[in-house]
Structure formats: C-alpha cells, structure tokens
Design an enzyme around this catalytic site. Structure first.
Site, short mmCIF file in Angstrom:
data_model
loop_
_atom_site.label_atom_id
_atom_site.label_comp_id
_atom_site.label_asym_id
_atom_site.label_seq_id
_atom_site.Cartn_x
_atom_site.Cartn_y
_atom_site.Cartn_z
N GLU A 81 0.99 -0.42 -5.04
CA GLU A 81 -0.04 0.60 -5.19
C GLU A 81 0.69 1.93 -5.30
O GLU A 81 1.10 2.52 -4.30
CB GLU A 81 -0.99 0.62 -4.00
CG GLU A 81 -2.21 1.48 -4.29
CD GLU A 81 -2.57 2.50 -3.21
OE1 GLU A 81 -3.59 3.19 -3.39
OE2 GLU A 81 -1.85 2.64 -2.21
N ASP A 97 0.83 -1.20 0.00
CA ASP A 97 0.00 0.00 0.00
C ASP A 97 0.87 1.26 0.00
O ASP A 97 1.92 1.30 0.65
CB ASP A 97 -0.88 -0.04 1.26
CG ASP A 97 -1.85 1.11 1.33
OD1 ASP A 97 -2.81 1.12 0.54
OD2 ASP A 97 -1.66 2.01 2.17
#
Ligand code: NOJ
Ligand code: CA
Length: 797
Positions: A249, A207
């Site tokens: 990401e 993330d």
C-alpha cells in the site's frame, strides 16, 4: 498441512480480489458485530459472485480507534470477531472454495496500547525497549514530512508524559511509528509475517509501506532504507513461502510506486493509486486523456509484478496523487456537499459517487476489469450500496453488508441499536431495496451483471496478464485499447460520454477477422482495410475478441487456450490450476455438441462439480459432472465421460472424430488429448460391465451407483464391440453396442428421477411391451441428481 487453492505461484495475476472487513459482513451471534464465523458462512456468496481472493482488513486485538489498523496484538484475533480457531476454519473453508486469502501486516505503526509501546515509554531512554519507536526531545525533527490525516492531526509528533519525550507518528497520534533503525523491529515483524504465512495465508498487504524510515532533510517517504528492508522480507518469503504474495500500500506517483516492485525482489503487487481518480476524471470530463496519460506515464514493471486496481476501498477516495487543479475538479464534481470531503479525499461509496447511475457504474467496472492489473472490489459495491456521510471519519463507507430486507439488512439478528454502525436507510439506497437477496432474484440486477462480468473476465487471462496498447481515434470521448496475450487479443472500446458516440478505429492489422462481442457472443462485421466503424450508446462499452479465446458457439480446434499441461498423471488435470484450464476447454466444447441443446444460449462458465474415476477398470477415464452457468437463466448439469489418451488411441480420435476432442494435453514430452469417451468402445464396455456387476464408484463429492431394474443382467459384451453412436438434442447420447443393445447416456441431468428412465423401467415391468426393455440403470446420486447413465437393450435380439 493446509491445502492451497492453487500451485500457480503467480496466482495473483489472475485474481479478482474482494475487500471486506470482518466486522461489516455478517454477525453470527447477534452481538451487532460481524465475525469470522459469519464471514465463513457467507463464503458461498463470494464464490458465486466469482471473486478468487478475499482481502481481510485487520481483525486483530485493537482498541479500534483506526478500525483495527491500530494493532495491540499481531498474533491473535479481536475477541469480537472470534478466535484463532475461527480464523483457521475460515482459511480452510476459503481454500476449499479455491479462494485465496490476503490479510494485513501493519508494519509502519502499532497501537499505543501495544505492549511494545507500553514497555517503550516506561523503559529508560536509549534502551533497546525504548528504541522500538522513534523518540525526540523536541517536535521539530523531520520537518519535511507532511501530515497525512490532516483533518485529525496537526503534527507528526506527540508528547508522551510517561516517557517525557515526543514520539513519531505518521497517522493518528495513538499510532506510534515503529523504529526500523532498530534491527529487533524488523525481526519482530518478520516473525509476525511468518506466523500468518505458516498458518496458510496466501498474501499479505503491507500497510503504509513508504514510511518505514525517517531521515532529516527528506520527506521521509520511499527512502532507500525502506526498500532495503522490503528486499530482506521478500528474500525470506521467496525462500520459505515461494507461492505467497506481498501487496504494497504505497499511495505514490507511478515512478515512486513502481520502486516497491524493486527488480522483482520487493513486493509482487502494489496498488495503482494515481489511476483511480483519473478514471473518475475521464468519466466526468468525457475525455480519455487523464486515463491514457497516467498509464503512459507508468513505467513498465518487472515480469513477476502486478498492479492492483481499484475504484473504491475502505478509505476516502484519496486525491493525494492529483494536482491541485485536478483535486478542485474532483471536489466540484464528486463532492459538492462539503461533508463528503475528508482529509485529501472524498468519503463516498461507488454508487453515490456516480449518482447511482447504473450505466456509469457498469462503465467504470468494465474499465476496472479490463485495464492491466488485478481488480479489487470493495464489499457492497457489487450491489450498489449507499453510504452515510454523517457517520464521521470513514465510517460512512464501512456500514453493514446488506443481505436482505430483514431486520438489520440480514446482517445481524441483534438489537438494531447494538450494531457497530447503523445500516443504510437513505431513501435511495435503503437496505430494503438494495440488498443481495432482492438482486439475486432479478437477473437484470447489478449483482448479476457483476457475476457475469467476473465470469467473463476469468475466462480471459489476457486481462490479468496481457499487454495494453491504446488506439488513438479522433473521437476523444472514446477510450479504446487492445489487450494482447498468449493466443488472444481483445479490443476494449468505452464511451466516456453520456451521449451516443461513433468511433473509427484503425484495425487494419486484423483485416479479415470477424470480431466476437464477448458479453453476448455476437459476431460483428468483418474488419476490412478501411477504418472500422463502431457506435456506442451513452456510457456504452464493448469487449471484442479479435483472436481466439472464444468460449461458446465455436467448434473446437487446436488453438492456444485449448491446451492443458499436466504436471503428472491424468488425475492432475483435476487439480488447480489445471482444473480451471480444463473448465475453460469444456466451456468451449459443450456448446458444440448436439445434446447441449441450447443453440445460441451464451455460457457464462462451466464448473467441474464432480469427478468420478473409473479407476483400474479403465485408467485415465473419468465420469465428470459439469455445471453450465448461462448469462441468463437457470444453470444445467451435464455428464461427460472424459478420457485421456496418448499415442495410437489419441491418433485414432484425432483422425476419425476430432470433434470429440476437449483439449490437447501435454505431459512432459508426451502429446495427447482429453476427449469425450461416451462412444469409445473401451469406455462403453467398462460401463456395461459396471452395470452388470452393479459396481458403484465414488468421486470427489458424490458417487454413482449402478443398479439393476430387473433381475436379469445384461448380456456380456465383447471386449472391442462395434458401436454406433448418435447424439440427441434432447440431452442424451445413445450407443448401439455390437448391434445387440443400446446404452443410453443421459448427458443433461435433472434433479430427481429421470422421467425417461421411469417410463422405461415401467416398460420393463410390463414384459409384454416388446419394443424396448430396460435391464438396469446406473444412478448417479451426485449432488441430488439421480440419473447418470441409463442402459437398456432390445428384448428380442
Ligand atoms: C492505511 C489504511 O488503509 C487506513 O485505513 C489506515 O487508517 C492507515 N493506513 C493508517 O493505518
Ligand atoms: Ca458478532
């Protein structure tokens, strides 16, 4: 040891990923919150849908102020979702269904409730504990860094009264950023990743990966130090877990995003953020330019790398990677209601974005599934779920999955007021009509369409692995490209306009070829030297196979895609990933046989449901049970005796009965075949022997039993009998053995007792009925399908 769904290290290139939040899928205990046992219960649904991997949003202990992206303990499960044991069971069950599992490691920040932060704020300034996070006496350092959650935050610094200092956070102020200048942090994160990989997780989404480091005078994104740390994580991964995957990401422009692949030494995958809004722009502008433009601006990526493509996810439809004009355009056309806007984006699900227009929904999905990369689907979008923009933050796109028209949409048995979020009751998207159960019953539903598309895509590895080449016809409302891969070329033509269009394509390279339309398996007129003319209805799309890779209807021939490579002995054909290749080969083979009995019925896919080895009686020969799924209507089950042969036996079949070859087989330097052995004398005698001796044999899931219908055993069979084989469109193959009796092999299997066999059994018990007599029968009680092989002989011979 955890059984992995495949041993193909680049599995992620052939994947279709389903993104789902544990809490949103299925509540198993009625507390209003989805949980791991509930999700596990619904794995069959995902398998049926045809996705190959599941990506779970964070399910760890957390105060849930960022829906779990604020992690308080990286090595456990949030009690509302279950336990570590539940997770292990979920993983095992997913793997059993050949689904890969991708989970999250939020490496940029933690929750302020994480013990590391609680310890840091109490530790003296300058201590190693304090140093887990980024601190400052003033809120003006790193002024070049933008605020990402601009609707919620005004600064990247927040004051901590206990520490008496400001701490750095790129997202919510309750999510302090970890300090990667402290080597202990990277070590801790590494060991967290190992914790989940050791358990058997197949991929990790990293993330917010661009923000790991801060440096004065920069925007604090994509810094070289960040790449260095990713390389270290990757080399450790390659060393210990070579078949796993990192997914970045990184919401960045293509040239910055590709940096996360490194030289093939950082992440295996990264999301293509800039492509996503341009698909929506191209659609609204009715012009292919935005899509081609961004893909042409996307530099080539390393061999091992793969883009992750998506239309929607759990966040707002982000408009960070567009120009200001483009953003205005998107807002004007997709978020007229200001409430639908959040940060730099739009908080709508797919169906509401597209005005619930089935044609447009199909079109964007057809692009998602045919552009280069691995598609990610967002849960609920496969049934066209609606959203609720009144729910604050991104909650409106995170509501419970709609399973049925029952209470709480079949998501939970609990009190409706207890649900973590209310179900969708908007009149247009009400769960009473938009739900899995209703759509599963209607083969014209979006759900069925998705299943068919996913099955089709799985049969054509070119979509995950091939190159792309855009065509440039005059009509700019039409987007056309060629996907080329090993032995396969597919032409994709898409009408971005709401009106019918025609297009002339220069396909002279393929002159003489008759394109095969992949959805309905229709042949199109042959390509000539002149431009090829196609017409498309409003928002229409065509996938045309120009070279090879044609399941259904085509006689088998030796072509790429019909070849399977075995890592070892013949039984390895039934292990992944070869098993899948074999299924593809069988999908080509079945429709060519008379007993298939469905001329013109388009196969969606063939699934190998059971494998029963004949074992030492006849090595390399198996009774295999297949489920044939059609584009429309009920599926059928078939039985094929499949044998692997090399050398003389193989040459014999090649020479005399090439139509029985299911696949060419390569095993190291051996070249052989897998063929339908129904009429192969050694197979016939083995089956007859098994019937005589009433021997049973078990397979992966079920078993076949051989059972005599009368006390009279069949006569012994010569070892290499003369046989005469005939295939019958009723669904069986008869083999006349040595002119003495007939073995009847039921190819199409029915549930329950085969009526034909029953009649013959009856005849047996009436000895005066002379014509035919059943001696015995073989019962395959596999998956409830009773009849496998039938055997009878002529009485007076
Ligand atoms: C990216 C996630 O997709 C988003 O949901 C989350 O809020 C931010 N990272 C911050 O953790
Ligand atoms: Ca629950």
């Amino acid at each position: 040891m955890v059984r992995r769904p495949t041993n193909e290290p680049s599995w992620y290139k052939d994947a279709v990923v389903y993104e789902v939040h544990v809490r949103a899928f299925r509540d198993s205990n009625g507390d209003g919150i989805g949980d791991l046992p509930g999700l596990t219960e619904r794995l069959d649904y995902l398998q049926d849908l045809g996705v190959t991997a599941v990506w779970l949003l964070p399910f760890y202990p957390s105060p849930l102020r960022d829906d779990g992206y604020d992690i308080a303990d990286y090595r456990n499960v949030h009690p509302a979702y279950g336990t570590l044991r539940d997770f292990r069971r979920f993983l095992r069950e997913a793997h059993r269904r050949r689904l890969h599992v991708i989970t999250e490691v939020v490496i940029n920040h933690t929750s302020d409730q994480h013990p590391w932060f609680q310890r840091a704020r109490r530790a003296p300034a300058g201590s190693p504990e304090r140093d887990y996070y980024v601190w400052s006496d003033t809120p003006d350092r790193y002024a070049g860094a933008r605020v990402i959650f601009e609707d919620a935050e005004t600064s990247n610094w927040a004051w901590d009264p206990l520490a008496g200092a400001y701490y750095w956070h790129r997202f919510f102020s309750h999510q302090p950023d970890l300090n990667y200048d402290n080597p202990a942090v990277a070590k801790a994160i590494q060991s967290i990743a190992d914790f989940w990989l050791d358990m058997g997780v197949d991929g990790l989404r990293l993330d917010a990966v661009p923000y790991l480091y801060e440096r004065e005078g920069t925007n604090c994104e994509n810094l070289p130090e960040t790449h260095a740390i990713l390389q270290r994580l990757r080399s450790h991964l390659d060393h210990r877990f070579p078949d796993r995957m990192f997914l970045a990401e990184a919401n960045q422009w293509p040239e910055d995003a590709i940096a996360y692949f490194g030289d093939g030494n950082e992440c295996h995958m990264a999301f293509h953020f800039p492509l996503m809004p341009r698909i929506f722009m191209g659609l609204r502008m009715e012009n292919r330019f935005p899509i081609i433009d961004i893909l042409e601006q996307t530099p080539p990526i390393p061999e091992s790398a793969q883009w992750g493509l998506f239309l929607r996810n759990h966040d707002e439809l982000t408009l960070e990677m567009v120009t200001d004009e483009e953003r205005d355009y998107m807002y004007r056309h997709y978020a007229r209601d200001r409430r639908a806007r959040l940060n730099l984006g739009i908080r709508h699900r797919l169906a509401p974005l597209l005005g619930n227009d089935r044609r447009q929904i199909e079109l964007v999905n057809a692009l998602l599934l045919s552009l280069p990369g691995t598609p990610f689907l967002y849960y609920g979008d496969e049934i066209g779920m609606g959203d609720n923009i009144y729910l604050g933050d991104r909650n409106g796109v995170r509501t419970p999955m709609q399973w049925s028209s029952d209470r709480n949409a079949g998501f939970s048995q609990g009190n409706p007021q207890r649900l973590y979020l209310p179900v969708i009751t908007d009149p247009e998207y009400h769960y009473e009509t938009v739900n899995v159960e209703a759509q599963a019953r209607n083969s014209s539903s979006l759900l069925w369409w998705m299943r068919n598309m996913l099955a089709l895509r799985r049969r054509h590895p070119v979509f995950g692995r091939g190159t792309i080449e855009f065509l440039h016809p005059d009509n700019e409302r039409v987007l056309a490209y060629l996907r080329r891969g090993e032995g396969e070329v597919v032409l994709v033509v898409t009408n971005l306009s709401r009106h019918s269009q025609y297009v002339e394509l220069d396909l002279s390279e393929f002159a003489g070829i008759r394109p095969l339309e992949l959805f309905g398996q229709q042949e199109f007129p042959a390509i000539g030297k002149l431009p090829y003319l196609l017409t498309l209805g409003p928002h229409g799309y065509l996938w045309l196979s120009l070279v090879a890779g044609r399941p259904g209807g085509q006689p088998p021939s030796v072509e790429a895609g019909k070849r399977i490579t075995l890592p070892g002995a013949s039984e390895t054909a039934f292990h992944d990933p070869v098993r899948h290749d074999l299924e593809l080969a069988l999908a080509r083979y079945l429709p060519t046989r008379p007993w298939f009995g469905h001329p013109g019925r388009a196969l969606r896919e063939v699934i190998l449901q059971d494998v029963i080895p004949l074992g030492r009686r006849l090595p390399d020969t198996y009774l295999i049970l297949l489920e044939a799924d059609y584009l429309q209507g009920e599926s059928d089950w078939f039985l094929v005796p499949l044998s692997f042969a090399f050398g003389e036996d193989a040459d014999d079949v090649r020479h005399h009965q090439p139509e029985l070859i299911v696949a060419e087989v390569v095993e190291e330097d051996l070249r052989g075949i897998a063929f339908d052995a129904a009429g192969w004398p050694p197979c016939v005698t083995t089956l007859v022997e098994m019937i005589r001796q009433r021997k049973g044999q078990s397979g992966e899931e079920g078993a076949v039993g051989f059972q005599a219908a009368t006390g009279m055993p069949p006569p012994a069979t010569p070892r290499d009998p003369e046989v005469e084989v005939s295939d019958n469109p009723d669904g069986h193959t008869t083999v006349a053995v040595a002119g003495r009796y007939v073995l009847k092999l039921y190819r199409r299997l029915e549930l329950g007792v085969n009526p034909d066999l029953e009649v013959r059994l009856f005849l047996t018990e009436q000895p005066r009925q002379e014509a035919v007599e059943v001696e015995c029968r073989c019962l395959g009680d596999v998956a409830g399908r009773e009849t496998g092989v039938g055997h009878h002989h002529h009485r007076d011979q």
